[in-house]
Structures are given as C-alpha cells and as structure tokens.
Design a protein around this motif. Structure first.
Motif, PDB file in Angstrom:
ATOM      1  N   VAL A  91       0.851  -1.185   0.000  1.00 20.51           N
ATOM      2  CA  VAL A  91       0.000   0.000   0.000  1.00 20.51           C
ATOM      3  C   VAL A  91       0.892   1.241   0.000  1.00 20.51           C
ATOM      4  O   VAL A  91       1.908   1.281   0.698  1.00 20.51           O
ATOM      5  N   GLY A  92       0.526   2.227  -0.781  1.00 18.22           N
ATOM      6  CA  GLY A  92       1.280   3.475  -0.776  1.00 18.22           C
ATOM      7  C   GLY A  92       0.602   4.527  -1.620  1.00 18.22           C
ATOM      8  O   GLY A  92      -0.300   4.237  -2.408  1.00 18.22           O
ATOM      9  N   HIS A  93       1.049   5.772  -1.452  1.00 17.47           N
ATOM     10  CA  HIS A  93       0.476   6.898  -2.178  1.00 17.47           C
ATOM     11  C   HIS A  93       1.339   7.162  -3.402  1.00 17.47           C
ATOM     12  O   HIS A  93       2.450   7.659  -3.289  1.00 17.47           O
ATOM     13  N   GLY A  94       0.812   6.802  -4.579  1.00 12.42           N
ATOM     14  CA  GLY A  94       1.648   6.822  -5.775  1.00 12.42           C
ATOM     15  C   GLY A  94       2.729   5.764  -5.679  1.00 12.42           C
ATOM     16  O   GLY A  94       3.887   5.978  -6.034  1.00 12.42           O
ATOM     17  N   ILE A  95       2.349   4.594  -5.212  1.00 11.05           N
ATOM     18  CA  ILE A  95       3.306   3.546  -4.850  1.00 11.05           C
ATOM     19  C   ILE A  95       4.082   2.988  -6.039  1.00 11.05           C
ATOM     20  O   ILE A  95       5.129   2.375  -5.864  1.00 11.05           O
ATOM     21  N   GLY A  96       3.608   3.243  -7.232  1.00  8.96           N
ATOM     22  CA  GLY A  96       4.347   2.775  -8.401  1.00  8.96           C
ATOM     23  C   GLY A  96       5.767   3.290  -8.435  1.00  8.96           C
ATOM     24  O   GLY A  96       6.702   2.567  -8.816  1.00  8.96           O
ATOM     25  N   PHE A  97       5.954   4.539  -8.013  1.00  7.46           N
ATOM     26  CA  PHE A  97       7.300   5.117  -7.972  1.00  7.46           C
ATOM     27  C   PHE A  97       8.181   4.397  -6.964  1.00  7.46           C
ATOM     28  O   PHE A  97       9.340   4.063  -7.252  1.00  7.46           O
ATOM     29  N   ASP A  98       7.653   4.142  -5.775  1.00 10.23           N
ATOM     30  CA  ASP A  98       8.430   3.490  -4.717  1.00 10.23           C
ATOM     31  C   ASP A  98       8.878   2.096  -5.147  1.00 10.23           C
ATOM     32  O   ASP A  98      10.026   1.698  -4.910  1.00 10.23           O
ATOM     33  N   ILE A  99       7.967   1.366  -5.773  1.00  9.21           N
ATOM     34  CA  ILE A  99       8.296   0.017  -6.221  1.00  9.21           C
ATOM     35  C   ILE A  99       9.351   0.053  -7.321  1.00  9.21           C
ATOM     36  O   ILE A  99      10.313  -0.720  -7.311  1.00  9.21           O
ATOM     37  N   ILE A 121      -1.934  -1.580  -3.789  1.00  8.19           N
ATOM     38  CA  ILE A 121      -3.084  -0.691  -3.662  1.00  8.19           C
ATOM     39  C   ILE A 121      -2.535   0.726  -3.572  1.00  8.19           C
ATOM     40  O   ILE A 121      -1.801   1.061  -2.647  1.00  8.19           O
ATOM     41  N   ASP A 122      -2.884   1.536  -4.557  1.00  4.65           N
ATOM     42  CA  ASP A 122      -2.423   2.921  -4.605  1.00  4.65           C
ATOM     43  C   ASP A 122      -3.487   3.813  -3.973  1.00  4.65           C
ATOM     44  O   ASP A 122      -4.585   3.965  -4.512  1.00  4.65           O
ATOM     45  N   THR A 123      -3.162   4.416  -2.837  1.00  2.06           N
ATOM     46  CA  THR A 123      -4.154   5.255  -2.153  1.00  2.06           C
ATOM     47  C   THR A 123      -4.415   6.555  -2.897  1.00  2.06           C
ATOM     48  O   THR A 123      -5.447   7.196  -2.672  1.00  2.06           O
ATOM     49  N   LEU A 124      -3.508   6.961  -3.786  1.00  2.00           N
ATOM     50  CA  LEU A 124      -3.793   8.118  -4.633  1.00  2.00           C
ATOM     51  C   LEU A 124      -4.971   7.806  -5.545  1.00  2.00           C
ATOM     52  O   LEU A 124      -5.895   8.614  -5.696  1.00  2.00           O
ATOM     53  N   ARG A 125      -4.988   6.612  -6.134  1.00  2.00           N
ATOM     54  CA  ARG A 125      -6.086   6.215  -7.009  1.00  2.00           C
ATOM     55  C   ARG A 125      -7.363   5.968  -6.195  1.00  2.00           C
ATOM     56  O   ARG A 125      -8.467   6.287  -6.668  1.00  2.00           O
ATOM     57  N   MET A 126      -7.226   5.435  -4.989  1.00  2.00           N
ATOM     58  CA  MET A 126      -8.399   5.274  -4.129  1.00  2.00           C
ATOM     59  C   MET A 126      -9.019   6.624  -3.806  1.00  2.00           C
ATOM     60  O   MET A 126     -10.244   6.776  -3.777  1.00  2.00           O
ATOM     61  N   ALA A 127      -8.173   7.630  -3.583  1.00  2.00           N
ATOM     62  CA  ALA A 127      -8.669   8.973  -3.271  1.00  2.00           C
ATOM     63  C   ALA A 127      -9.386   9.577  -4.472  1.00  2.00           C
ATOM     64  O   ALA A 127     -10.406  10.266  -4.324  1.00  2.00           O
ATOM     65  N   ARG A 128      -8.875   9.329  -5.663  1.00  2.00           N
ATOM     66  CA  ARG A 128      -9.554   9.800  -6.873  1.00  2.00           C
ATOM     67  C   ARG A 128     -10.939   9.169  -7.000  1.00  2.00           C
ATOM     68  O   ARG A 128     -11.906   9.836  -7.373  1.00  2.00           O
ATOM     69  N   LEU A 129     -11.016   7.892  -6.678  1.00  2.00           N
ATOM     70  CA  LEU A 129     -12.289   7.186  -6.743  1.00  2.00           C
ATOM     71  C   LEU A 129     -13.247   7.703  -5.667  1.00  2.00           C
ATOM     72  O   LEU A 129     -14.443   7.859  -5.905  1.00  2.00           O
ATOM     73  N   TYR A 130     -12.718   7.988  -4.502  1.00  2.00           N
ATOM     74  CA  TYR A 130     -13.500   8.541  -3.386  1.00  2.00           C
ATOM     75  C   TYR A 130     -14.109   9.889  -3.778  1.00  2.00           C
ATOM     76  O   TYR A 130     -15.309  10.129  -3.589  1.00  2.00           O
ATOM     77  N   GLY A 131     -13.302  10.769  -4.341  1.00  2.00           N
ATOM     78  CA  GLY A 131     -13.793  11.982  -4.976  1.00  2.00           C
ATOM     79  C   GLY A 131     -14.261  13.115  -4.092  1.00  2.00           C
ATOM     80  O   GLY A 131     -14.742  14.130  -4.603  1.00  2.00           O
ATOM     81  N   THR A 176     -10.630  -7.072   0.495  1.00  3.45           N
ATOM     82  CA  THR A 176      -9.520  -6.508  -0.267  1.00  3.45           C
ATOM     83  C   THR A 176      -9.742  -6.715  -1.759  1.00  3.45           C
ATOM     84  O   THR A 176      -9.378  -5.865  -2.580  1.00  3.45           O
ATOM     85  N   GLU A 177     -10.357  -7.830  -2.106  1.00  6.24           N
ATOM     86  CA  GLU A 177     -10.637  -8.106  -3.515  1.00  6.24           C
ATOM     87  C   GLU A 177     -11.560  -7.044  -4.113  1.00  6.24           C
ATOM     88  O   GLU A 177     -11.427  -6.677  -5.296  1.00  6.24           O
ATOM     89  N   GLN A 178     -12.472  -6.509  -3.317  1.00  8.41           N
ATOM     90  CA  GLN A 178     -13.358  -5.448  -3.801  1.00  8.41           C
ATOM     91  C   GLN A 178     -12.570  -4.179  -4.134  1.00  8.41           C
ATOM     92  O   GLN A 178     -12.900  -3.461  -5.082  1.00  8.41           O
ATOM     93  N   ILE A 179     -11.539  -3.900  -3.359  1.00 10.20           N
ATOM     94  CA  ILE A 179     -10.687  -2.740  -3.648  1.00 10.20           C
ATOM     95  C   ILE A 179      -9.972  -2.934  -4.972  1.00 10.20           C
ATOM     96  O   ILE A 179      -9.939  -2.041  -5.829  1.00 10.20           O
ATOM     97  N   PHE A 180      -9.373  -4.118  -5.156  1.00  5.09           N
ATOM     98  CA  PHE A 180      -8.703  -4.416  -6.428  1.00  5.09           C
ATOM     99  C   PHE A 180      -9.671  -4.269  -7.597  1.00  5.09           C
ATOM    100  O   PHE A 180      -9.315  -3.720  -8.646  1.00  5.09           O
TER     101      PHE A 180
END
Length: 249
Positions: A91-99, A121-131, A176-180
């Motif tokens: 899990v991370g915020h913009g985690i693609g960069f960290d990986i 799970i990218d929390t940046l994308r989750m936040a976009r979905l949350y809106g 967790t599968e629902q998040i994916f």
C-alpha cells in the motif's frame, strides 16, 4: 486475501534524490506491516545514495548529504526490507514510484526480488475514486480526514499517515478483492492535477495543451481523462477551440 479489516498489508514510502526511479537513488525507506487493528512490524533506514543530492530534493524531504554520512548503502538494507514485505499486498500513495525505485536499486545491487509482481493498492487512485477531497495529496487527505500530523515530511511519518488515510478510504469495501476490483479500470479525474493548468476542469483546458499532454508518460487515470475530453470535443466539434482566445493560456 479476505476481509479488508483482517488482511495483512505493508505500507511503503521512499525518499530519493529525484523523480526518475531508474536513474535517481534511494536515500530513505520506511515500511510498516499492519492490519487494521495492529502494527505488526516496522522498518526504517536512511540510505547512503553514493551520489550528490540536488538542493531541490533536500528541500522536499529535509534530508541533507551530511545526514547520510556513514549510513548503510542500499545493498545492505534491501535484503531485510524485501524479506519483510514479500508476499503481502503493498500500500502506498503513488506507490508505483516506490516500487520502481526499490526494484532499480535491487537490480543495481544484483539482489533478486519479485517486488514488481506483488499486488499493490495505490491510495492516490483510491482517493480519486473517493472523490470528496478537492486535492488528493497525502497531506491534504490527512487534513480532510482530520488525521493527526506526524511531523515533517519524512518516510516513516508519511507511512503512518498513509495507513490512516487507507483505513478511511477502505471503509466502503468489505474485502480486499473489492478494492482491487474497483481499481481495475481507469478513473476519470475532475480537474488537471499538474502542470500550468493544474486545478482547471478538463473542458476548460486549451486543446493544444491536451493534444501535447496525451503523448506524455502520465499515469493511466490522467491519460484516460485527457483522452476522454479529446473524444468529447471531437464528437461535439470542440476541436474548433484551437482558435479560442484562451488557447494561448
């Protein structure tokens, strides 16, 4: 993977000498293995990047070259870190960069790793979905959810905040599968998140800028939003906006 509040995750954050994960170097990493109820394990280390740190980077993460003198090199800390996170959802915020940064350091040190194949799970994308947050930076989400600040911008303080943000963003999901599943498709953004038109709605942005931006290596959500707006204009004759007086903005 099962119920979200029972699964084990690892939240990860890295600080680096710059924004290119292939060329820039790791200078700090923090990871926390956790469930929604408990902190199970922590890992934190400053890292000698074996190169200079640009001042612009020091201004962001508050880590100077003097602070890294005598600290371990990436090759020395990666085995323990990779062992800790192996097999877990990251899990991370913009985690693609960290990986990408950690994978590049592992290759440089000839340390085998499957980190790029682990579920994320990218929390940046989750936040976009949350809106519901006008700005989706980690600090603005912290403020939006009334989460206590953890001090200056550093890897471990960001991880602690990120875990709490993740808990809030995960509330609509039982598993967790629902998040994916929710993150499988591109997410349409409400406003441009970067550049000279940052904060503007996509239908307010000059078409020349959109045509330029769609050719850039932006993340999937931003490219999807840009291309959706271009399609909308093509359908509605919006390509005439190229003669709009705002096109020079």
């Amino acid at each position: 993977m099962g119920l979200t509040h029972q699964d084990i995750f690892v939240c990860l954050d890295c600080e680096s000498t710059g924004l290119d994960p292939e060329k820039d170097r790791l200078i700090e990493v923090a990871a926390v293995r956790f469930t929604f109820a408990d902190i199970l394990q922590k890992f934190e280390s400053l890292v000698d990047p074996e190169c200079d740190i640009p001042q612009v980077s020091q201004d962001i993460h508050n880590i100077s070259k003097e602070m890294l003198k005598g600290k371990p090199k990436a090759a020395q800390i990666l085995p323990d870190l990779l062992k800790m996170i192996d097999g877990h959802v990251l899990v991370g915020h913009g985690i693609g960069f960290d990986i990408a940064l950690l994978a590049a350091e592992a290759r440089r040190s000839q340390i085998p790793t499957k980190i790029e194949q682990q579920p994320i799970i990218d929390t940046l994308r989750m936040a976009r979905l949350y809106g519901e947050s006008p700005i989706n930076s980690l600090d603005r989400l912290r403020q939006h959810f009334n989460i206590e600040a953890q001090g200056v911008h550093r890897a471990m303080s960001d991880v602690i905040v990120n875990i709490e943000v993740f808990k809030y963003l995960a509330k609509p999901y039982s598993t967790t599968e629902q998040i994916f599943k929710a993150l499988e498709k591109p997410i349409k953004l409400k406003t441009m998140p970067l550049g000279k038109h940052k904060g503007r709605k996509f239908d307010e942005i000059p078409i020349e800028y959109l045509l330029w931006a769609e050719r850039k290596d932006f993340d999937q959500d931003l490219l999807f939003s840009i291309r959706s707006e271009l399609r909308n204009r093509k359908k509605g004759g919006g390509f005439e906006q190229s003669s709009n007086p705002f096109s020079s903005l």
